[in-house]
Design an enzyme around this catalytic site. Structure first.
Site, PDB file in Angstrom:
ATOM      1  N   TYR A 143       0.912  -1.106   0.046  1.00 46.10           N
ATOM      2  CA  TYR A 143      -0.064   0.150   0.086  1.00 46.10           C
ATOM      3  C   TYR A 143       0.865   1.299   0.054  1.00 46.10           C
ATOM      4  O   TYR A 143       0.784   2.181  -0.830  1.00 46.10           O
ATOM      5  CB  TYR A 143      -1.032  -0.079   1.155  1.00 46.10           C
ATOM      6  N   ASN A 172      -6.546   9.820   8.080  1.00 41.30           N
ATOM      7  CA  ASN A 172      -7.671   9.078   8.468  1.00 41.30           C
ATOM      8  C   ASN A 172      -9.121   9.847   8.384  1.00 41.30           C
ATOM      9  O   ASN A 172      -9.307  11.190   8.758  1.00 41.30           O
ATOM     10  CB  ASN A 172      -7.608   9.127  10.202  1.00 41.30           C
TER      11      ASN A 172
HETATM   12  N1  LIG Z   1     -10.551   6.526   4.133  1.00 40.98           N
HETATM   13  C1  LIG Z   1      -9.534   6.898   4.571  1.00 40.98           C
HETATM   14  O1  LIG Z   1      -9.214   7.152   5.559  1.00 40.98           O
HETATM   15  C2  LIG Z   1      -8.266   7.155   3.501  1.00 40.98           C
HETATM   16  C3  LIG Z   1      -7.038   7.553   4.121  1.00 40.98           C
HETATM   17  C4  LIG Z   1      -5.966   7.784   3.108  1.00 40.98           C
HETATM   18  C5  LIG Z   1      -6.117   7.396   1.804  1.00 40.98           C
HETATM   19  N2  LIG Z   1      -7.399   7.080   1.307  1.00 40.98           N
HETATM   20  C6  LIG Z   1      -7.417   6.593  -0.144  1.00 40.98           C
HETATM   21  O2  LIG Z   1      -8.670   7.111  -0.705  1.00 40.98           O
HETATM   22  C7  LIG Z   1      -9.096   6.076  -1.591  1.00 40.98           C
HETATM   23  C8  LIG Z   1     -10.317   5.515  -1.063  1.00 40.98           C
HETATM   24  O3  LIG Z   1     -10.487   5.123   0.091  1.00 40.98           O
HETATM   25  P1  LIG Z   1     -11.932   4.690   0.673  1.00 40.98           P
HETATM   26  O4  LIG Z   1     -11.477   4.622   2.157  1.00 40.98           O
HETATM   27  O5  LIG Z   1     -13.036   5.131   0.144  1.00 40.98           O
HETATM   28  O6  LIG Z   1     -11.609   2.748   0.554  1.00 40.98           O
HETATM   29  P2  LIG Z   1     -12.504   1.687  -0.362  1.00 40.98           P
HETATM   30  O7  LIG Z   1     -12.139   0.417  -0.093  1.00 40.98           O
HETATM   31  O8  LIG Z   1     -13.970   1.868   0.448  1.00 40.98           O
HETATM   32  O9  LIG Z   1     -12.847   2.329  -1.632  1.00 40.98           O
HETATM   33  C9  LIG Z   1     -11.866   2.068  -2.588  1.00 40.98           C
HETATM   34  C10 LIG Z   1     -12.748   1.414  -3.932  1.00 40.98           C
HETATM   35  O10 LIG Z   1     -11.762   1.289  -4.719  1.00 40.98           O
HETATM   36  C11 LIG Z   1     -12.357   0.197  -5.518  1.00 40.98           C
HETATM   37  N3  LIG Z   1     -11.185  -0.636  -6.160  1.00 40.98           N
HETATM   38  C12 LIG Z   1     -10.153  -1.399  -5.668  1.00 40.98           C
HETATM   39  N4  LIG Z   1      -9.212  -1.660  -6.638  1.00 40.98           N
HETATM   40  C13 LIG Z   1      -9.841  -1.494  -7.587  1.00 40.98           C
HETATM   41  C14 LIG Z   1      -9.446  -1.948  -9.013  1.00 40.98           C
HETATM   42  N5  LIG Z   1      -8.382  -2.309  -9.334  1.00 40.98           N
HETATM   43  N6  LIG Z   1     -10.350  -1.446 -10.151  1.00 40.98           N
HETATM   44  C15 LIG Z   1     -11.413  -0.474  -9.841  1.00 40.98           C
HETATM   45  N7  LIG Z   1     -11.776  -0.408  -8.689  1.00 40.98           N
HETATM   46  C16 LIG Z   1     -10.954  -0.774  -7.692  1.00 40.98           C
HETATM   47  C17 LIG Z   1     -12.873  -0.606  -4.539  1.00 40.98           C
HETATM   48  O11 LIG Z   1     -13.750  -1.907  -4.929  1.00 40.98           O
HETATM   49  C18 LIG Z   1     -13.574   0.257  -3.700  1.00 40.98           C
HETATM   50  O12 LIG Z   1     -14.946   0.838  -4.281  1.00 40.98           O
HETATM   51  C19 LIG Z   1      -8.290   4.980  -1.849  1.00 40.98           C
HETATM   52  O13 LIG Z   1      -7.329   5.320  -2.675  1.00 40.98           O
HETATM   53  C20 LIG Z   1      -7.493   5.235  -0.430  1.00 40.98           C
HETATM   54  O14 LIG Z   1      -6.001   4.757  -0.546  1.00 40.98           O
HETATM   55  C21 LIG Z   1      -8.432   6.953   2.119  1.00 40.98           C
END
Ligand SMILES: NC(=O)c1ccc[n+]([C@@H]2O[C@H](COP(=O)([O-])OP(=O)(O)OC[C@H]3O[C@@H](n4cnc5c(N)ncnc54)[C@H](O)[C@@H]3O)[C@@H](O)[C@H]2O)c1
Length: 310
Positions: A143, A172
């Site tokens: 990651y 977060n």
């Molecule tokens: N939620 C947080 O606190 C947080 C913090 C830092 C970064 N992020 C980043 O924000 C983004 C969204 O995070 P989230 O919390 O909504 O996570 P999440 O897991 O709910 O959403 C990720 C989405 O991407 C889709 N996905 C995964 N691999 C895929 C692929 N190969 N092709 C198409 N779709 C794919 C998943 O099905 C899911 O719907 C991510 O990139 C994550 O790294 C989130």
């Protein structure tokens, strides 16, 4: 404006789709449902300006769009460690494919990067100029390093092909549509409290975390996308308010009215003592700061979990 949201059926992505539809954009949501789900976007499926495409971003995509938000990637350790090779592929091949699409369509593109690019930081809080301290070989590396490489690709496309890029380092974030079993502390505590199970605290609960409510974060992503072309980021987005795990647990108990007991487990080896965003740059460049108080955000999140999983 035709806007592509990859990972649009996930936690953050579905809220982003909601907000874009609200502001009048046409939204193409692309997701392979690895961690996202149809219920997150069910309410949008019949909207005339919303379209859903099941597609894996590790494969090229040929569509016509004007803006791209690249959010596709599993985000919690339980999910991204399930298939670490796929996680790196999603970050790296996904970035290459979306940047290629942005190049062909001349679309502006935003990358959802993460505070994890700072790894186990030696500087607190972390400004964007800090290069981080990441283990390239461990179970979290797929990651952390995947996201770092995606950032590198964004800046190479910016320098080499003059693409309009925006890189957000997200800290977060919590809110409705988080998954109940993804091992994150907010959802863990809420689910345990609602089920009357013991609330598990690691260590003595004095370690602090900061939590940004999803509505605040989405506002910042959209604000960043609208900035002048010379603003590329990376830019930290999060809520600098710090709370100890004990404070969080007690707040969740109070708001749910739960009688759950707090139980203490040994602290995992790699658990950071403190993690807090420095959002000076976001304040300056976006004029943005989070507004939602933890108690208010938790109330909304608890209401969601009660309805969905109660
Ligand atoms: N939620 C947080 O606190 C947080 C913090 C830092 C970064 N992020 C980043 O924000 C983004 C969204 O995070 P989230 O919390 O909504 O996570 P999440 O897991 O709910 O959403 C990720 C989405 O991407 C889709 N996905 C995964 N691999 C895929 C692929 N190969 N092709 C198409 N779709 C794919 C998943 O099905 C899911 O719907 C991510 O990139 C994550 O790294 C989130």
């Amino acid at each position: 404006m035709m806007v592509l949201v990859t990972g649009g059926a996930g936690f953050l992505g579905s809220h982003l789709c909601d907000r874009l539809i609200e502001q009048g954009d046409d939204v193409l949501c692309v997701d392979n449902f690895y961690t996202g789900s149809r219920p997150n976007i069910l309410h949008l499926l019949s909207h005339p300006r919303f379209e859903m495409l099941r597609h894996d971003v590790t494969f090229p995509l040929y569509v016509e769009v004007q803006q791209i938000y690249n959010l596709a990637c599993p985000a919690s350790p339980i999910h991204y460690q399930r298939d670490p090779v796929q996680t790196t592929k999603t970050s790296v091949h996904g970035a290459i494919n979306m940047l290629g699409l942005a190049k062909r369509t001349k679309a502006r593109i935003l990358q959802a990067s993460t505070s994890e690019v700072y790894g186990d930081p030696r500087v607190h809080p972390q400004p964007e100029t800090y290069w981080g301290n990441v283990n390239p070989l461990g179970p979290r590396s797929c990651y952390d390093e995947g996201k770092r490489c995606a950032e590198t690709l964004f800046f190479d496309y910016y320098r080499q092909h003059r693409l309009e890029i925006k890189v957000a380092r997200i800290f977060n974030t919590y809110g409705p549509r988080m998954q109940p079993n993804d091992g994150r502390v907010v959802s863990n505590f809420i689910v345990q409290a609602l089920r009357g199970q013991d609330i598990t605290i690691y260590g003595d609960g004095s370690q602090t975390r900061s939590f940004c409510y999803v509505d605040d974060l989405i506002g910042a992503l959209i604000g960043l996308m609208q900035t002048a072309p010379e603003i590329t980021g990376p830019i930290n987005l999060g809520n600098p308010g710090e709370f100890s795990m004990l404070e969080l647990a007690e707040l969740v108990l109070k708001l749910t009215g739960s009688k759950s007991k707090l139980v203490f487990h040994p602290l995992p080896a790699d658990d950071p003592v403190q993690r807090c965003p420095d959002i000076t740059l976001a304040r300056e460049v976006l004029g943005w700061a989070p507004k939602v108080e933890l108690a208010d955000g938790l109330r909304e999140t608890i209401a969601y979990f009660e309805k969905q999983h109660g």
